[in-house]
Design an enzyme around this catalytic site. Structure first.
Site, mmCIF file in Angstrom:
data_model
loop_
_atom_site.group_PDB
_atom_site.id
_atom_site.type_symbol
_atom_site.label_atom_id
_atom_site.label_comp_id
_atom_site.label_asym_id
_atom_site.label_seq_id
_atom_site.Cartn_x
_atom_site.Cartn_y
_atom_site.Cartn_z
ATOM 1 N N HIS A 200 0.795 -1.236 0.000
ATOM 2 C CA HIS A 200 0.000 0.000 0.000
ATOM 3 C C HIS A 200 0.823 1.279 0.000
ATOM 4 C CE1 HIS A 200 1.195 0.015 4.168
ATOM 5 N NE2 HIS A 200 0.727 1.235 4.291
HETATM 6 N N1 UDP Z 1 -3.423 -4.938 8.832
HETATM 7 C C1 UDP Z 1 -4.734 -5.279 9.061
HETATM 8 N N2 UDP Z 1 -5.495 -5.665 7.983
HETATM 9 C C2 UDP Z 1 -4.987 -5.744 6.714
HETATM 10 C C3 UDP Z 1 -3.634 -5.381 6.508
HETATM 11 C C4 UDP Z 1 -2.879 -4.965 7.591
HETATM 12 O O1 UDP Z 1 -5.213 -5.280 10.196
HETATM 13 O O2 UDP Z 1 -5.730 -6.093 5.788
HETATM 14 C C5 UDP Z 1 -2.630 -4.523 10.007
HETATM 15 C C6 UDP Z 1 -1.256 -5.135 10.101
HETATM 16 O O3 UDP Z 1 -1.299 -6.426 10.668
HETATM 17 C C7 UDP Z 1 -0.542 -4.124 10.976
HETATM 18 C C8 UDP Z 1 -1.157 -2.805 10.536
HETATM 19 O O4 UDP Z 1 -2.377 -3.135 9.891
HETATM 20 O O5 UDP Z 1 -0.845 -4.342 12.345
HETATM 21 C C9 UDP Z 1 -0.231 -2.088 9.613
HETATM 22 O O6 UDP Z 1 -0.874 -1.043 9.015
HETATM 23 P P1 UDP Z 1 -0.495 -0.519 7.550
HETATM 24 O O7 UDP Z 1 0.110 -1.623 6.783
HETATM 25 O O8 UDP Z 1 -1.725 0.136 7.015
HETATM 26 O O9 UDP Z 1 0.534 0.658 7.820
HETATM 27 P P2 UDP Z 1 2.090 0.758 8.115
HETATM 28 O O10 UDP Z 1 2.415 -0.189 9.228
HETATM 29 O O11 UDP Z 1 2.838 0.472 6.852
HETATM 30 O O12 UDP Z 1 2.295 2.167 8.537
#
Ligand code: UDP
Length: 356
Positions: A200
């Site tokens: 994403h």
């Molecule tokens: N996550 C979730 N559902 C999904 C994909 C990711 O609950 O379909 C969770 C993942 O396990 C983690 C968090 O969302 O705990 C990460 O968020 P994201 O990937 O949006 O952002 P980033 O960590 O890259 O800032």
């Protein structure tokens, strides 16, 4: 006052809020940056996060407009509520906007996940982190690298290495996560015989070549790829006409999943492919090998210890990593560079000391 706006921030807020409320009155402000229920609403229910006291409805805007809108609306809330401290998480537009509002109102600012660096100002998350860390009063760092990077900026005062707050939730909910296997049945999956993937980051979704390279790797893997698709990625695949790739039989495409289903799918996967910072840490915690498809990672310890391989958005490198990295590492639980599940408590006790 805790300011949240995006999926990973709801998860971090769930970890902090419970501890914070032992000593403080908490006001939760939801900026509305993520407004889809699948990225927002369900997490409050699922993780029992108290409902936000204010919702700024600043979704459906991008970049600078969103930051400006959050600043104006949050400023009004801050001036009426007069918090003693504003707590921000990570690296989103909400983080940067709240940092500016805090300093302009002379309110103490605490940054959770402070000090993380990708050394590329063109990455939207990186500029948000830089703004936050220039303005922060209290730095809560998840890793030794974060403390080191702050030191390189000359920041050494009020810097605390607490461990990572997302680990707290995985520890707190470990038995619920282990027992949550219905999602494997839903997708007809056998544990350790599938890959869990997320994608994403703007650097991948705004670049047709990157997205295409990643999807081309997915379809060449010899086990199914469960791919909960972020709305931003869905939009990008349509705009770039990559539908044929995402509809390939090797990809099990689904909507973004809830916290417990996601944890269960990560924990039971043979391997994970991701550009998510949160998922990178979750692989490390569960000891599941991960292939990182972002250009670089700030979670360098997880790579140094051999849990994750940095492949970037390149079909060939992803496939090479898949074929060389297919060994389940022993669980890192117990002796963990990202912490042991007590980060929120450490942060709250420190805040109590600093704010009294
Ligand atoms: N996550 C979730 N559902 C999904 C994909 C990711 O609950 O379909 C969770 C993942 O396990 C983690 C968090 O969302 O705990 C990460 O968020 P994201 O990937 O949006 O952002 P980033 O960590 O890259 O800032």
């Amino acid at each position: 006052m805790t300011v949240v706006g995006a999926r990973p921030q709801f998860i971090k807020c769930a970890a902090l809020s419970k501890e914070l409320r032992t000593f403080f009155d908490e006001i939760i402000v939801h900026t509305g940056q993520h407004y889809d229920t699948e990225l927002s609403g369900d997490f409050f229910l699922e993780l029992q996060i108290p409902q936000p006291d204010f919702n700024l409805s600043s979704g459906q805007k991008s970049g600078i407009e969103q930051i400006a809108d959050i600043m104006v609306k949050l400023n009004a809330v801050v001036q009426s509520e007069k918090p003693d401290c504003i707590v921000i998480f990570g690296d989103t537009n909400s983080t940067a906007a709240a940092a500016i509002v805090a300093v302009k109102n002379q309110i103490k600012l605490a940054h959770i996940e402070a000090g993380m660096r990708e050394f590329d100002k063109t990455i939207p998350e990186e500029s948000n982190k830089l703004i936050a860390d220039i303005l922060t009063d209290y730095y809560f760092c998840p890793t030794p690298a974060a403390v080191g990077w702050l030191k390189e900026m000359g920041i050494t005062q009020h810097v605390f290495q607490t461990g990572d707050i997302m680990i707290d939730l995985m520890v707190r909910f470990s038995s619920k996560i282990s027992n949550n296997t219905a999602i494997l049945t839903r997708f007809k999956l056998i544990a350790q015989k599938y890959i869990f993937a997320t994608c994403h980051r703007a650097t991948n979704t705004e670049n047709k070549n990157h997205l295409e390279q990643i999807l081309k790797a997915f379809i060449q893997l010899d086990i199914p790829v469960v791919f909960p698709m972020h709305p931003r990625t869905m939009k990008a695949t349509k705009a770039f006409r990559l539908d044929e790739l995402i509809n390939h039989k090797n990809i099990i495409l689904c909507e973004p999943l809830g916290y417990f289903d996601t944890q269960s799918l990560i924990k039971n996967a043979a391997m994970v492919i991701t550009d998510s910072g949160g998922v990178t840490k979750e692989c490390y915690f569960y000891g599941v090998p991960g292939i990182l498809i972002d250009k670089q990672t700030e979670w360098i310890e997880t790579v140094a210890e051999g849990c994750n391989i940095q492949a970037g958005p390149h079909t060939k490198k992803i496939l090479e990593a898949y074929h060389t990295h297919n060994i389940r590492k022993p669980s890192f639980k117990g002796n963990h560079i990202l912490g042991n599940g007590s980060a929120a408590r450490k942060i709250v006790l420190k805040l109590k000391e600093l704010l009294n």
